[in-house]
Scaffold this motif. Sequence first.
Motif, PDB file in Angstrom:
ATOM      1  N   GLY A 151       6.325 -10.541  -8.749  1.00 54.06           N
ATOM      2  CA  GLY A 151       6.681 -11.954  -9.226  1.00 54.06           C
ATOM      3  C   GLY A 151       5.207 -12.565  -9.262  1.00 54.06           C
ATOM      4  N   MET A 152       5.068 -13.766 -10.294  1.00 56.11           N
ATOM      5  CA  MET A 152       4.099 -14.413  -9.843  1.00 56.11           C
ATOM      6  C   MET A 152       4.131 -15.621  -8.988  1.00 56.11           C
ATOM      7  SD  MET A 152       0.908 -14.187 -11.491  1.00 56.11           S
ATOM      8  CE  MET A 152       1.324 -13.270 -12.723  1.00 56.11           C
ATOM      9  N   THR A 153       3.201 -15.931  -8.319  1.00 55.46           N
ATOM     10  CA  THR A 153       3.010 -17.033  -7.197  1.00 55.46           C
ATOM     11  C   THR A 153       2.647 -18.274  -8.013  1.00 55.46           C
ATOM     12  OG1 THR A 153       1.145 -16.537  -6.261  1.00 55.46           O
ATOM     13  CG2 THR A 153       2.963 -15.460  -5.286  1.00 55.46           C
ATOM     14  N   GLY A 154       2.514 -19.569  -7.330  1.00 59.60           N
ATOM     15  CA  GLY A 154       2.026 -20.664  -7.807  1.00 59.60           C
ATOM     16  C   GLY A 154       0.261 -20.326  -8.118  1.00 59.60           C
ATOM     17  N   ASP A 155      -0.175 -19.379  -7.135  1.00 57.24           N
ATOM     18  CA  ASP A 155      -1.686 -19.658  -7.161  1.00 57.24           C
ATOM     19  C   ASP A 155      -1.993 -18.269  -7.990  1.00 57.24           C
ATOM     20  OD1 ASP A 155      -0.516 -17.538  -5.518  1.00 57.24           O
ATOM     21  OD2 ASP A 155      -1.918 -18.011  -3.768  1.00 57.24           O
ATOM     22  N   GLY A 156      -1.117 -17.747  -8.886  1.00 55.83           N
ATOM     23  CA  GLY A 156      -1.522 -16.660  -9.997  1.00 55.83           C
ATOM     24  C   GLY A 156      -1.609 -15.388  -9.212  1.00 55.83           C
ATOM     25  N   VAL A 157      -1.147 -15.146  -8.136  1.00 56.68           N
ATOM     26  CA  VAL A 157      -1.020 -13.666  -7.435  1.00 56.68           C
ATOM     27  C   VAL A 157       0.404 -13.208  -7.702  1.00 56.68           C
ATOM     28  CG1 VAL A 157      -1.061 -12.786  -5.314  1.00 56.68           C
ATOM     29  CG2 VAL A 157      -2.427 -14.537  -5.412  1.00 56.68           C
ATOM     30  N   GLN A 158       0.334 -11.759  -8.306  1.00 57.13           N
ATOM     31  CA  GLN A 158       1.644 -11.022  -8.272  1.00 57.13           C
ATOM     32  C   GLN A 158       1.997 -10.648  -6.928  1.00 57.13           C
ATOM     33  OE1 GLN A 158       0.975  -8.317 -12.078  1.00 57.13           O
ATOM     34  NE2 GLN A 158      -1.095  -8.433 -10.913  1.00 57.13           N
ATOM     35  N   ALA A 159       3.345 -11.115  -6.679  1.00 58.33           N
ATOM     36  CA  ALA A 159       3.855 -10.832  -5.358  1.00 58.33           C
ATOM     37  C   ALA A 159       4.999  -9.955  -5.201  1.00 58.33           C
ATOM     38  CB  ALA A 159       3.846 -12.021  -4.554  1.00 58.33           C
ATOM     39  N   ALA A 160       5.063  -9.057  -4.355  1.00 60.74           N
ATOM     40  CA  ALA A 160       6.535  -8.327  -4.126  1.00 60.74           C
ATOM     41  C   ALA A 160       6.694  -8.133  -2.527  1.00 60.74           C
ATOM     42  CB  ALA A 160       6.409  -6.712  -4.694  1.00 60.74           C
ATOM     43  N   PHE A 161       7.852  -8.407  -2.385  1.00 64.98           N
ATOM     44  CA  PHE A 161       8.437  -8.243  -0.727  1.00 64.98           C
ATOM     45  C   PHE A 161       8.971  -6.730  -0.748  1.00 64.98           C
ATOM     46  CE2 PHE A 161      11.515  -8.707   2.385  1.00 64.98           C
ATOM     47  CZ  PHE A 161      10.669  -9.301   3.666  1.00 64.98           C
ATOM     48  N   ILE A 162       8.429  -5.982   0.202  1.00 65.84           N
ATOM     49  CA  ILE A 162       8.982  -4.641   0.323  1.00 65.84           C
ATOM     50  C   ILE A 162       9.392  -4.540   1.981  1.00 65.84           C
ATOM     51  CG2 ILE A 162       8.212  -2.252   0.518  1.00 65.84           C
ATOM     52  CD1 ILE A 162       5.893  -3.006  -1.418  1.00 65.84           C
ATOM     53  N   VAL A 163      10.716  -4.165   2.004  1.00 64.96           N
ATOM     54  CA  VAL A 163      11.511  -3.709   3.204  1.00 64.96           C
ATOM     55  C   VAL A 163      11.104  -2.357   3.513  1.00 64.96           C
ATOM     56  CG1 VAL A 163      13.596  -3.573   4.276  1.00 64.96           C
ATOM     57  CG2 VAL A 163      13.099  -5.656   2.694  1.00 64.96           C
ATOM     58  N   VAL A 164      10.683  -2.182   4.827  1.00 66.47           N
ATOM     59  CA  VAL A 164      10.370  -0.763   5.540  1.00 66.47           C
ATOM     60  C   VAL A 164      11.610  -0.419   6.345  1.00 66.47           C
ATOM     61  CG1 VAL A 164       8.934   0.610   6.789  1.00 66.47           C
ATOM     62  CG2 VAL A 164       8.066  -1.318   5.332  1.00 66.47           C
ATOM     63  N   ARG A 165      12.635   0.324   5.955  1.00 67.07           N
ATOM     64  CA  ARG A 165      13.676   0.938   6.648  1.00 67.07           C
ATOM     65  C   ARG A 165      14.317   2.231   6.123  1.00 67.07           C
ATOM     66  NH1 ARG A 165      18.561  -2.307   5.613  1.00 67.07           N
ATOM     67  NH2 ARG A 165      16.969  -4.207   5.527  1.00 67.07           N
ATOM     68  N   GLY A 166      13.398   3.158   6.727  1.00 67.05           N
ATOM     69  CA  GLY A 166      14.073   4.447   6.333  1.00 67.05           C
ATOM     70  C   GLY A 166      12.997   4.884   4.846  1.00 67.05           C
ATOM     71  N   GLY A 167      12.409   4.159   4.493  1.00 67.31           N
ATOM     72  CA  GLY A 167      11.513   4.168   3.387  1.00 67.31           C
ATOM     73  C   GLY A 167      11.281   2.859   2.938  1.00 67.31           C
ATOM     74  N   TYR A 168      10.574   2.712   1.878  1.00 68.26           N
ATOM     75  CA  TYR A 168      10.172   1.381   1.113  1.00 68.26           C
ATOM     76  C   TYR A 168      11.370   0.877   0.088  1.00 68.26           C
ATOM     77  CZ  TYR A 168       5.915   2.754   3.460  1.00 68.26           C
ATOM     78  OH  TYR A 168       4.818   3.109   4.476  1.00 68.26           O
ATOM     79  N   SER A 169      11.359  -0.394   0.201  1.00 63.93           N
ATOM     80  CA  SER A 169      12.677  -0.948  -0.923  1.00 63.93           C
ATOM     81  C   SER A 169      11.926  -2.324  -1.316  1.00 63.93           C
ATOM     82  CB  SER A 169      13.916  -0.972  -0.309  1.00 63.93           C
ATOM     83  OG  SER A 169      14.876  -1.304  -1.120  1.00 63.93           O
TER      84      SER A 169
END
Length: 123
Positions: free
Chosen positions: A32-50
């Motif tokens: 997703g695009m943040t207000g400051d023009g950075v592409q951001a993704a939230f990744i949960v680490v639990r037995g792998g990456y999601s």
Amino acid sequence: MNVVLVDLGGLSLIGLIVWYFWLSKPQGTAAGMTGDGVQAAFIVVRGGYSPDTVRVDVGRPVRLVFNRQESDPCSERVVLDAFELSAELPQGQNVALEFTPREAGSFEFACQMGMLRGRVVAS
């Protein structure tokens, strides 16, 4: 007749396993695009990456935010070799890695042992 049914069931199961592990390609999640023009993704680490695959645009800054929700020592560190980045992942805390892909490609991130794997696909 029972032998034929068991054989067909076994072949079907083999076909499903081959498709799942070798033929199916995950589409991944677009950052997703943040207000400051950075592409951001939230990744949960639990037995792998999601999610384990994040799609981004070439030439725009990327911020991957990892949140480790387990105590497995394998997941204590994430490494993104293509950009010479790594970070400790304290349990329950958000940790960001920031970089800018300058060319299209698939860039792997993994735990320090290489057992948990994910990738950033830049296009």
